[in-house]
Design an enzyme around this catalytic site. Structure first.
Site, PDB file in Angstrom:
ATOM      1  N   ASP A 122      -0.649  10.420   2.356  1.00 14.38           N
ATOM      2  CA  ASP A 122      -1.981  10.895   1.963  1.00 14.38           C
ATOM      3  C   ASP A 122      -3.072  10.610   2.983  1.00 14.38           C
ATOM      4  OD1 ASP A 122      -2.156   8.152   1.684  1.00 14.38           O
ATOM      5  OD2 ASP A 122      -2.874   8.170  -0.383  1.00 14.38           O
ATOM      6  N   ARG A 470     -16.430   4.072  -1.180  1.00 13.60           N
ATOM      7  CA  ARG A 470     -16.825   3.194  -0.077  1.00 13.60           C
ATOM      8  C   ARG A 470     -17.710   3.988   0.868  1.00 13.60           C
ATOM      9  NH1 ARG A 470     -11.845  -0.148   1.238  1.00 13.60           N
ATOM     10  NH2 ARG A 470     -12.608  -1.314  -0.550  1.00 13.60           N
ATOM     11  N   SER A 675     -11.367  -2.506   3.055  1.00 15.53           N
ATOM     12  CA  SER A 675      -9.980  -2.063   2.958  1.00 15.53           C
ATOM     13  C   SER A 675      -9.005  -3.212   3.138  1.00 15.53           C
ATOM     14  CB  SER A 675      -9.691  -1.000   4.018  1.00 15.53           C
ATOM     15  OG  SER A 675     -10.517   0.123   3.854  1.00 15.53           O
TER      16      SER A 675
END
Length: 789
Positions: A122, A470, A675
């Site tokens: 992805d 984010r 992250s």
């Protein structure tokens, strides 16, 4: 401690738009149903040891302990103090982080993963023109990496979700998540699966290797924050607004070392995917994860996605008290939120915790002197791409279409999965959005993680609105001047028709070409499709529970610029690592004192660098390239005091490595937020970093540093941060005692300035006994390899 009130039981408060479902074909759920009988037996051992009511988070976490008596016995405090040895049930990896995770797993020499695992393609799909062409281009561009991942999946018996299948977190929610499960994922937004009443925790690849090798996975027992929800969302307010509001209250550090556990009647009026949105963005406040008690809407979602066997097993476990908190369970803090009073909220720019109510947002923009202009609007991502999100947005699009309106700015839509895309297309949601100007992108992360080839507004200040999670500088389009404001998909959509940041769809009207005013009605969505979910292109999907094929060769070309086999990191103690005489770090030169917010995006940027996630040498060229040097305030500048020269941070780091000079960093508060990317720990270690001194660390990044053999130390006195400069030499004092098992042994750091002045500073650490063994061996993987041989 604070006590919670009793949990509401009974039927959910179904909204008018909740749908009656067409029953799908039942899946084989044998590999995804938690072992409830075993977990309940383990929980009984836990109850005998603790003899007190338990929160839901404690029930799930402690029921996965390998040895409850060993971990929990004693009169001391558990939460925030004790390291737990846990047995996760599943691992999920996205394609960017899976490369390094699998390269590490390969070096362990095992024939298969010890737990069910999946790989999801992805992150490597770039948004340029639209779904079909973007997907084809990205497959060609990343073929070498996708072939590597697929061959590793075949060799080790891992489920491989091909490019186009969707975003890891949406696929996990649709296929693997189950109430009461404990799962690890190599992405910070893994907690998304908490929307199904489980504990899903974002980790680095080395942590995933723990689970995949059957090694106990270690976590410091988190504190538990109870969030009591009362009332009911109405009007324009959505679950996204709840977590945006909460982020404003807690800040990006408020959840560190804590689980957010929601309870109260307000939980039961939310859809399963709405709860997933809330859990997803818990990562933005640093929370270990988020969870909710089992609800009828979770059961409905399991049934709608072909997992009725899981729902039946969960019903039985819930009847035995497993899937909700005990009466009078104690929380470390309780936050009360009345959903009836909640209004839409917009967060940003440049940080996800700067929260402004929609009714005040126009004033906020004016007070900052920013242009009252939206340059692009983007919806979707792992946070907000459910069927409910998309049908709510389509409702606004229908209203606008009837009025003759189209969007005034680029309007990009990212479906969360192939299942969502196919269902949207079948139910005319896609065409409705396209009719008003939307461009539908591939089922992938795309602009949310910087995979957006944006030609306009380069090096120009501008504002975008997104339904993402984010919004750090440069994250979405590589332009550090792009201000990303986070909002619900419906608010983002309404703004796309206005083109102005000050537009408030709750109260403001748009002017039609006829000159008449037009005002949106509050949108209404449908949580589950009446006709069931459409499968879409099934060739993207893996065979369930594949068998390992040890004969498969995993090919990494010698001259590859995308993949590189890993060499073990040496122990920082050299030959001394095998004895107990001298276990102090060698003298370390300070490379840099980093100023202010330094996220994992600053340490290891994404965007165009994602293509090097499997090649440590190449990706290390981006080390700290957007970090601010506190000595001068410049970005990506470091000083080589030995030669009285300066250069980029990677350049000076490489110079130190070429001289065999180990080095250290001095950093500010919450270092490594954002992250879960373990490259932010691997890259400094690759160049020779042995220690990082911080005012404070973000949880995942601190663990990643420990995994790679970097010593993370905390200043006891935060003001000592400014006493250390680049070129100073640091030496540990007392680390030998700590590594020899002396409890509470202090670790000091001796600082030698360039003029010969010396002084000592006090530090503290959060290393467990096992983590100290990682440091001694040079990395956790080294330690695992030694223990397996």
């Amino acid at each position: 401690m604070l006590r919670r009130s009793g949990v509401r039981k009974g039927v959910s408060l179904l909204r008018r738009s909740f749908a009656t479902q067409v029953a799908p074909v039942e899946k084989d759920c044998s590999s995804i149903t938690p072992p409830y009988p075993a977990l309940l037996r383990n929980l009984e051992h836990v109850r005998k040891v603790l003899q007190r009511p338990l929160t839901l988070a404690e029930k799930i976490l402690y029921s996965h302990l390998i040895d409850p008596e060993k971990n929990l016995s004693g009169a001391g405090k558990i939460r925030g103090e004790v390291y737990l040895q846990l047995r996760p049930e599943r691992v999920a990896m996205q394609d960017a982080s899976a490369q390094m995770a699998l390269l590490q797993f390969m070096s362990a020499g095992l024939a298969q993963s010890a737990v069910p695992a999946s790989i999801h393609c992805d992150h490597l799909i770039q948004a340029v023109e639209g779904a079909e062409s973007d997907l084809k281009r990205s497959i060609v561009t990343n073929q070498e990496v996708f072939d590597f991942l697929e061959s590793a999946a075949r060799k080790y018996g891992i489920e491989f979700w091909r490019p186009g299948s969707g975003i890891i977190h949406q696929i996990v929610l649709e296929n693997y998540a189950a109430p009461g499960m404990l799962m690890l994922g190599t992405d910070s937004h893994t907690p998304n699966a908490g929307g199904l009443g489980m504990l899903a925790i974002g980790v680095g690849g080395a942590d995933a290797v723990d689970a995949m090798t059957g090694t106990p996975w270690e976590l410091k027992a988190p504190q538990v924050v109870g969030v009591r929800l009362t009332g009911q969302l109405n009007g324009w307010a959505t679950p996204k607004d709840l977590i945006l509001h909460l982020a404003g209250k807690l800040t990006v550090r408020g959840g560190t070392g804590r689980v957010l556990e929601y309870f109260g009647p307000g939980v039961f009026s939310q859809s399963c995917t709405g709860l997933a949105t809330i859990a997803n963005m818990g990562a933005e406040v640093g929370a270990t994860t988020s969870t909710f008690p089992y609800t009828p809407n979770m059961r409905a979602y399991l049934n709608a996605t072909g997992r009725s066997p899981v729902a039946r097993a969960a019903d039985e476990a819930a009847s035995r008290g497993f899937l909700n908190a005990d009466e009078n369970a104690e929380y470390d803090e309780v936050i009360d939120i009345n959903l009836s009073e909640l209004e839409p909220t917009i967060n940003g720019p440049f940080t996800p915790d700067l929260a402004t109510p929609l009714s005040k947002f126009g004033e906020f923009i004016e007070s900052q002197g920013w242009k009252d202009e939206v340059s692009a609007a983007l919806i979707g991502s792992c946070t907000n791409s459910s069927y409910e999100d998309m049908t709510s947005v389509a409702d606004l699009a229908q209203q606008a279409k009837r009025a003759g309106l189209t969007t005034k700015v680029p309007f990009l839509c990212t479906p969360g999965s192939e299942q969502i895309r196919a269902t949207m297309e079948r139910d005319n949601v896609t065409s409705t959005l396209q009719d008003v100007g939307a461009v539908v992108l591939a089922n992938a992360c795309g602009p949310c993680i910087g995979q957006w080839k944006r030609e306009e507004k380069k090096d120009e200040e501008n504002a975008i609105l997104t339904s993402f999670n984010r919004n750090f500088k440069s994250r979405n389009d590589g332009n550090r001047l792009t201000m990303n404001f986070l909002a619900s998909p419906t608010v983002v959509t309404a703004m796309a028709f206005s083109g102005k940041l000050s537009f408030n769809p709750m109260s403001d009207s748009l002017t039609l070409p006829s000159g008449e005013p037009f005002k949106f009605s509050p949108p209404s969505g449908q949580d589950l499709p009446s006709a069931g979910f459409a499968l879409g292109e099934t060739s993207y999907y893996p065979s369930p529970s594949p068998k390992p094929h040890p004969e498969v060769d995993i090919v990494v070309k010698k001259d590859s610029q995308r993949l590189e086999l890993l060499e073990p990191f040496p122990s920082p103690f050299g030959e001394a690592s095998g004895n107990n005489r001298d276990l102090e770090l060698p003298p370390l030169k300070v490379l840099l004192r980093v100023r202010g917010k330094c996220t994992t995006d600053h340490i290891s940027a994404a965007g165009p660098w994602l293509k090097y996630k499997g090649h440590l040498t190449n990706i290390s060229e981006n080390l700290l390239i957007t970090a601010v040097n506190d000595e001068g305030g410049d970005v990506n500048v470091a000083f080589d005091r030995d030669t009285n020269t300066s250069g980029t941070i990677p350049e000076i780091a490489k110079r130190f490595k070429s001289r065999k000079q180990p080095w250290a960093l001095v950093v500010d508060d919450n270092y490594g937020e954002g992250s879960a990317r373990e490259h932010a720990a691997l890259q400094p270690r690759f160049y020779g970093c042995a220690m990082i001194l911080a005012r404070s660390f973000a949880r995942i990044h601190e663990t990643n540093l420990k995994k790679q053999g970097v010593l993370p130390l905390w200043f006891v006195d935060k003001s000592d941060y400014s006493r250390i400069s680049s070129g100073d030499v640091l030496e540990t004092i007392g680390l030998t005692d700590t590594l020899q098992g002396i409890s509470d042994a202090p670790i000091k750091v001796k600082v030698t300035k360039s003029n010969g002045e010396t002084f000592e500073i006090q530090t503290k650490h959060t290393m467990s006994t096992d983590q100290l063994q990682w440091l001694r061996a040079g990395s956790a993987l080294n330690h695992i390899r030694l223990s397996l041989n």
